[in-house]
Design an enzyme around this catalytic site. Structure first.
Site, PDB file in Angstrom:
ATOM      1  N   GLU A  42       0.834  -1.209   0.000  1.00 28.74           N
ATOM      2  CA  GLU A  42       0.000   0.000   0.000  1.00 28.74           C
ATOM      3  C   GLU A  42       0.866   1.255   0.000  1.00 28.74           C
ATOM      4  O   GLU A  42       2.099   1.198   0.093  1.00 28.74           O
ATOM      5  CB  GLU A  42      -0.956  -0.058   1.197  1.00 28.74           C
ATOM      6  N   CYS A  51      -1.646  -4.704  -5.643  1.00 28.52           N
ATOM      7  CA  CYS A  51      -2.194  -5.965  -5.136  1.00 28.52           C
ATOM      8  C   CYS A  51      -1.142  -7.075  -5.130  1.00 28.52           C
ATOM      9  O   CYS A  51      -0.164  -7.044  -5.891  1.00 28.52           O
ATOM     10  CB  CYS A  51      -3.362  -6.410  -5.996  1.00 28.52           C
ATOM     11  N   GLU A  53      -1.503 -10.057  -6.265  1.00 31.30           N
ATOM     12  CA  GLU A  53      -1.472 -10.758  -7.553  1.00 31.30           C
ATOM     13  C   GLU A  53      -0.544 -10.034  -8.534  1.00 31.30           C
ATOM     14  O   GLU A  53       0.190 -10.666  -9.302  1.00 31.30           O
ATOM     15  CB  GLU A  53      -2.872 -10.841  -8.157  1.00 31.30           C
ATOM     16  N   CYS A  84      -9.488  -8.554  -7.277  1.00 30.51           N
ATOM     17  CA  CYS A  84     -10.211  -7.361  -7.718  1.00 30.51           C
ATOM     18  C   CYS A  84     -10.326  -7.371  -9.246  1.00 30.51           C
ATOM     19  O   CYS A  84      -9.666  -8.164  -9.930  1.00 30.51           O
ATOM     20  CB  CYS A  84      -9.494  -6.094  -7.234  1.00 30.51           C
ATOM     21  N   CYS A  87      -7.048  -7.076 -11.149  1.00 33.46           N
ATOM     22  CA  CYS A  87      -6.208  -8.280 -11.105  1.00 33.46           C
ATOM     23  C   CYS A  87      -6.790  -9.403 -11.956  1.00 33.46           C
ATOM     24  O   CYS A  87      -6.045 -10.212 -12.505  1.00 33.46           O
ATOM     25  CB  CYS A  87      -5.999  -8.735  -9.669  1.00 33.46           C
TER      26      CYS A  87
HETATM   27  O1  LIG Z   1      -7.329  -9.829  -4.347  1.00 31.27           O
HETATM   28  C1  LIG Z   1      -6.934  -8.847  -3.687  1.00 31.27           C
HETATM   29  C2  LIG Z   1      -7.794  -7.989  -3.013  1.00 31.27           C
HETATM   30  C3  LIG Z   1      -7.255  -6.939  -2.296  1.00 31.27           C
HETATM   31  N1  LIG Z   1      -5.903  -6.753  -2.239  1.00 31.27           N
HETATM   32  C4  LIG Z   1      -5.331  -5.677  -1.435  1.00 31.27           C
HETATM   33  C5  LIG Z   1      -5.402  -4.299  -2.000  1.00 31.27           C
HETATM   34  C6  LIG Z   1      -5.328  -3.462  -0.743  1.00 31.27           C
HETATM   35  O2  LIG Z   1      -3.966  -3.294  -0.357  1.00 31.27           O
HETATM   36  C7  LIG Z   1      -6.011  -4.312   0.303  1.00 31.27           C
HETATM   37  C8  LIG Z   1      -7.423  -3.878   0.599  1.00 31.27           C
HETATM   38  O3  LIG Z   1      -8.157  -3.761  -0.572  1.00 31.27           O
HETATM   39  O4  LIG Z   1      -6.004  -5.634  -0.200  1.00 31.27           O
HETATM   40  C9  LIG Z   1      -5.052  -7.605  -2.901  1.00 31.27           C
HETATM   41  O5  LIG Z   1      -3.825  -7.457  -2.835  1.00 31.27           O
HETATM   42  N2  LIG Z   1      -5.597  -8.612  -3.624  1.00 31.27           N
HETATM   43 ZN   LIG Z   2      -6.104  -6.522  -7.411  1.00 31.00          ZN
END
Ligand SMILES: O=c1ccn([C@H]2C[C@H](O)[C@@H](CO)O2)c(=O)[nH]1
Ligand SMILES: [Zn+2]
Length: 150
Positions: A42, A51, A53, A84, A87
């Protein structure tokens, strides 16, 4: 399904940098028998976060990989951490429609087993561009095909 892939996702999750959401995510994918993993990272400027992925895919590409054979994702909490929308499209770039996508919980138990096609039906992918770019398999946009097409 190898326990190793689940373990890699769980380990990656522990490396997550998620001070804002506190929602740690790990992803591990297999490409030609090699495991690549990633975690969410983040940022204080929220939209710049990435993310898990995306991190795993970047690691695969850096390692020379060009296709995903299977992927395991682990988030936080009890609900399956389904990828998401962004991804799902990232996975589409390197995954076949029947790509197995498994979501596990923090103990490594499978919460959901699905496929890329189920997550992203009627998707747009590299095949749609082959009429104008030719076969891009394995090439980066700056590779030979892109140059010869110019
Ligand atoms: O499949 C997913 C879903 C969410 N996030 C992360 C994005 C963000 O840092 C946190 C909350 O959305 O989770 C991922 O890395 N992968
Ligand atoms: Zn994602």
């Amino acid at each position: 399904m190898s326990k190793t892939l689940i373990d890699a996702a769980l380990s990656a999750r522990l490396k997550a940098y998620a001070p804002y959401s506190r929602f740690l995510v790990g992803a591990a994918l297999r490409c030609d028998g090699v495991i690549y993993s990633g975690c969410n990272v983040e940022n204080a400027a929220y939209p710049q976060g990435s993310c898990a992925e995306a991190g795993a895919i970047a690691a695969m590409v850096l390692g020379g990989g060009r296709h995903i054979d299977e992927i395991v994702i682990v988030g936080s909490g009890d609900a399956p951490c389904t990828p998401c929308g962004g991804c799902r499209q990232r996975l589409r770039e390197f995954g076949a429609p029947d790509l197995p996508v498994r979501i596990v919980n923090g103990e490594g138990a499978i919460l959901l087993e699905t496929t890329l096609e189920a997550l992203l039906p009627w998707s747009f992918g590299p095949d749609h561009l082959t009429p104008v770019t030719g076969d891009m398999t394995g090439d980066s946009p700056t590779g030979e095909n892109a140059e010869s097409a110019a």
